[in-house]
Design a protein around this motif. Structure first.
Motif, PDB file in Angstrom:
ATOM      1  N   PRO A  72       3.676  13.760  -2.231  1.00 30.82           N
ATOM      2  CA  PRO A  72       4.304  12.759  -1.360  1.00 30.82           C
ATOM      3  C   PRO A  72       3.268  11.776  -0.840  1.00 30.82           C
ATOM      4  O   PRO A  72       2.072  12.087  -0.805  1.00 30.82           O
ATOM      5  CB  PRO A  72       4.903  13.598  -0.223  1.00 30.82           C
ATOM      6  CG  PRO A  72       4.103  14.867  -0.227  1.00 30.82           C
ATOM      7  CD  PRO A  72       3.727  15.111  -1.658  1.00 30.82           C
ATOM      8  N   PRO A  73       3.684  10.565  -0.442  1.00 33.97           N
ATOM      9  CA  PRO A  73       2.723   9.568   0.047  1.00 33.97           C
ATOM     10  C   PRO A  73       1.918  10.080   1.231  1.00 33.97           C
ATOM     11  O   PRO A  73       2.464  10.648   2.169  1.00 33.97           O
ATOM     12  CB  PRO A  73       3.623   8.392   0.456  1.00 33.97           C
ATOM     13  CG  PRO A  73       4.866   8.563  -0.358  1.00 33.97           C
ATOM     14  CD  PRO A  73       5.053  10.048  -0.502  1.00 33.97           C
ATOM     15  N   SER A  74       0.612   9.897   1.163  1.00 32.64           N
ATOM     16  CA  SER A  74      -0.283  10.303   2.240  1.00 32.64           C
ATOM     17  C   SER A  74      -1.633   9.653   2.006  1.00 32.64           C
ATOM     18  O   SER A  74      -1.900   9.120   0.920  1.00 32.64           O
ATOM     19  CB  SER A  74      -0.437  11.838   2.279  1.00 32.64           C
ATOM     20  OG  SER A  74      -1.078  12.306   1.108  1.00 32.64           O
ATOM     21  N   MET A 116      -0.912  11.122   8.701  1.00 32.13           N
ATOM     22  CA  MET A 116      -0.780  11.422   7.276  1.00 32.13           C
ATOM     23  C   MET A 116      -1.633  12.624   6.908  1.00 32.13           C
ATOM     24  O   MET A 116      -2.752  12.735   7.371  1.00 32.13           O
ATOM     25  CB  MET A 116      -1.241  10.221   6.451  1.00 32.13           C
ATOM     26  CG  MET A 116      -0.445   8.960   6.685  1.00 32.13           C
ATOM     27  SD  MET A 116      -1.095   7.624   5.674  1.00 32.13           S
ATOM     28  CE  MET A 116      -0.170   6.282   6.354  1.00 32.13           C
ATOM     29  N   ARG A 167       1.306  -2.129   4.355  1.00 28.42           N
ATOM     30  CA  ARG A 167       2.090  -3.311   3.977  1.00 28.42           C
ATOM     31  C   ARG A 167       1.444  -4.590   4.488  1.00 28.42           C
ATOM     32  O   ARG A 167       1.368  -5.593   3.768  1.00 28.42           O
ATOM     33  CB  ARG A 167       3.511  -3.176   4.507  1.00 28.42           C
ATOM     34  CG  ARG A 167       4.346  -2.122   3.795  1.00 28.42           C
ATOM     35  CD  ARG A 167       5.803  -2.237   4.156  1.00 28.42           C
ATOM     36  NE  ARG A 167       6.054  -1.875   5.553  1.00 28.42           N
ATOM     37  CZ  ARG A 167       6.330  -0.639   5.969  1.00 28.42           C
ATOM     38  NH1 ARG A 167       6.361   0.349   5.092  1.00 28.42           N
ATOM     39  NH2 ARG A 167       6.557  -0.383   7.236  1.00 28.42           N
ATOM     40  N   LEU A 226       1.175   3.606  -0.630  1.00 26.36           N
ATOM     41  CA  LEU A 226       1.395   3.782   0.810  1.00 26.36           C
ATOM     42  C   LEU A 226       2.367   2.772   1.405  1.00 26.36           C
ATOM     43  O   LEU A 226       2.766   2.921   2.567  1.00 26.36           O
ATOM     44  CB  LEU A 226       0.062   3.668   1.567  1.00 26.36           C
ATOM     45  CG  LEU A 226      -0.985   4.756   1.342  1.00 26.36           C
ATOM     46  CD1 LEU A 226      -2.287   4.372   2.033  1.00 26.36           C
ATOM     47  CD2 LEU A 226      -0.484   6.095   1.877  1.00 26.36           C
ATOM     48  N   LEU A 254       5.432   2.082   1.190  1.00 24.14           N
ATOM     49  CA  LEU A 254       6.758   2.509   1.626  1.00 24.14           C
ATOM     50  C   LEU A 254       6.722   3.328   2.901  1.00 24.14           C
ATOM     51  O   LEU A 254       7.748   3.467   3.576  1.00 24.14           O
ATOM     52  CB  LEU A 254       7.451   3.315   0.514  1.00 24.14           C
ATOM     53  CG  LEU A 254       7.745   2.552  -0.783  1.00 24.14           C
ATOM     54  CD1 LEU A 254       8.404   3.477  -1.794  1.00 24.14           C
ATOM     55  CD2 LEU A 254       8.635   1.342  -0.510  1.00 24.14           C
ATOM     56  N   THR A 255       5.564   3.856   3.250  1.00 26.05           N
ATOM     57  CA  THR A 255       5.485   4.746   4.425  1.00 26.05           C
ATOM     58  C   THR A 255       4.509   4.263   5.486  1.00 26.05           C
ATOM     59  O   THR A 255       4.450   4.860   6.563  1.00 26.05           O
ATOM     60  CB  THR A 255       5.045   6.158   3.982  1.00 26.05           C
ATOM     61  OG1 THR A 255       3.791   6.081   3.300  1.00 26.05           O
ATOM     62  CG2 THR A 255       6.077   6.774   3.049  1.00 26.05           C
ATOM     63  N   SER A 256       3.746   3.204   5.220  1.00 23.86           N
ATOM     64  CA  SER A 256       2.722   2.758   6.167  1.00 23.86           C
ATOM     65  C   SER A 256       2.863   1.259   6.417  1.00 23.86           C
ATOM     66  O   SER A 256       2.729   0.453   5.481  1.00 23.86           O
ATOM     67  CB  SER A 256       1.315   3.073   5.630  1.00 23.86           C
ATOM     68  OG  SER A 256       0.329   2.468   6.428  1.00 23.86           O
TER      69      SER A 256
END
Length: 434
Positions: free
Chosen positions: A363-365, A1, A256, A248, A250-252
């Protein structure tokens, strides 16, 4: 990320070149003395008022140390950046504009000569941040500086607790943890602990540090936070982490998993330890006293009811000690309104809105998640604590958020070395020669 290298622990490591095909040269890493400058800024914002220490420290001595730290920070930052290279920053521009209502109100000397002194301090503080903005590149470098410095402060609190438990848990503060070596109040300690806990958790989720190094920071900080009985810091920690981790999920996969386990553990703790949690939250206070925000509401009502001229309405009464009628205001927005007027409130609101808006558009990071945590924590804490309108830890938190949201410096194309030019004889350059 975020395009940064992963380090094995919180202390970090040197930057290395990006060897991916087609990748341009990476910008040089942040110089180590920048961490020293950040530490001096942290020292300046610790303040000089608090509980009695084991070794009595005159307030004048503490003020000399904190102001000396700020002067040293500015001088070192200037030495590191002698050409005054800075980055464009709406955050720093708004803080610079905040000096205008501060100076306009302070020159009236209604708050005494101390108001002009505080204006000079704020100007030096913002100037130092401008000099450091050269190294704001969206990497977690300043997050690591932030964690290290405040963990060192918490280390002094823990040392005071071990050396003199009676002085660290005085009856005057209801048995809440205070600084026994340096005069720190429970809300200060709770704030520092909550911020570094949240940032360290996010670094673990982003795989920028290992779990063992993170546990060394998180576990003792959680203990100190619990001993302070600071409700604002605790609520800010959980709410800020919820928003940051939510950005995060949705991308990590790690985010989750952490979020799921955190919800389950929170539900179990809430059911199994409801009475203990309620006792900790109330701190022995009555429900009525808690409803009035431990007496803050009375100060707020008196401040809002006080008559003001148009000039004071717009620019305030000048920078002071964040009190009204001898009592602390304990609300950043009302403190700014009192000292810097509606103009100051508008500028501080613009700071929060701009940083929050930029964070939402990214954006997600991991850097974005850390910035969201810091911004949301400061927004929540601003309701019961002062500091957004003056040199304070809250402005340092927001400065770290601004450094995380700064776009990485664009790497220019690599310069290809020119082939050496051969000297042409004069006869060959003569057009008449055939």
């Amino acid at each position: 990320m975020g395009g940064d290298l992963r380090h094995g622990g919180l202390p970090g490591g040197p930057e290395t070149a990006d060897t991916r095909p087609g990748a341009g040269p990476r910008p040089a890493g942040t110089p180590k003395p920048v961490g020293v400058v950040w530490g001096l800024l942290v020292l300046n914002t610790l303040g000089s008022a608090g509980a009695k220490t084991i070794i009595p420290l005159p307030r004048s001595l503490i003020q000399v140390v904190t102001m000396g730290a700020l002067v040293a920070a500015f001088a070192l930052a200037l030495a590191l950046n002698p050409r005054l290279r800075i980055r464009a920053s709406a955050f720093l521009l708004l803080l610079t504009l905040l000096l205008v209502p501060s100076v306009i109100a302070s020159v009236q000397l209604e708050s005494g000569l101390g108001a002009l002194f505080r204006c000079a301090r704020l100007a030096l503080f913002v100037g130092t941040l401008w000099l450091l903005s050269r190294w704001w590149d969206g990497s977690p470098s300043f997050v690591r500086h932030h964690i290290r410095m405040y963990f060192a402060v918490l280390g002094s609190v823990a040392a005071g607790l071990v050396a003199s438990p009676g002085a660290a848990l005085p009856e005057l503060y209801g048995g809440r943890l205070v600084g026994a070596l340096w005069p720190l109040t429970p809300p200060q300690i709770g704030q520092y602990a909550a911020v570094i806990i949240g940032l360290t958790v996010l670094l673990v989720l982003g795989r920028r540090t290992d779990r063992r190094s993170a546990a060394v920071v998180i576990v003792p900080s959680l203990v100190l936070l619990a001993l302070t009985h600071t409700r604002t810091a605790t609520l800010g920690l959980f709410a800020g982490l919820a928003l940051a981790i939510g950005s995060l999920v949705l991308t990590s996969a790690a985010a989750r998993r952490f979020f799921t386990w955190a919800v389950l553990c929170a539900a179990v703790i809430a059911v199994g330890f409801a009475s203990a949690l309620r006792a900790w939250f109330l701190r022995g206070q009555s429900q009525e006293y808690l409803t009035s925000l431990t007496g803050r509401a009375k100060v707020w009502d008196a401040l809002l009811a006080a008559p003001r001229s148009m000039a004071k309405e717009l620019f305030g009464v000048g920078l002071g000690d964040k009190s009204f009628g001898g009592l602390p205001i304990d609300n950043s927005w009302l403190a700014v309104y009192h000292e810097q007027g509606l103009t100051g409130v508008a500028l501080v609101a613009a700071v929060v809105v701009v940083l929050g808006g930029v964070a939402l558009l990214r954006p997600p990071s991991l850097p974005r998640a850390c910035a969201i945590f810091l911004i949301s924590y400061c927004a929540i804490a601003s309701y019961t604590e002062s500091g957004l309108g003056d040199a304070s830890p809250y402005l340092l938190h927001l400065a770290v958020a601004a450094s995380l949201l700064a776009a990485p410096a664009a790497a220019g194309p690599r310069a290809t070395p020119e082939a050496p030019r051969r000297r042409v004889p004069r006869w060959a350059r003569d057009p008449e020669v055939t």
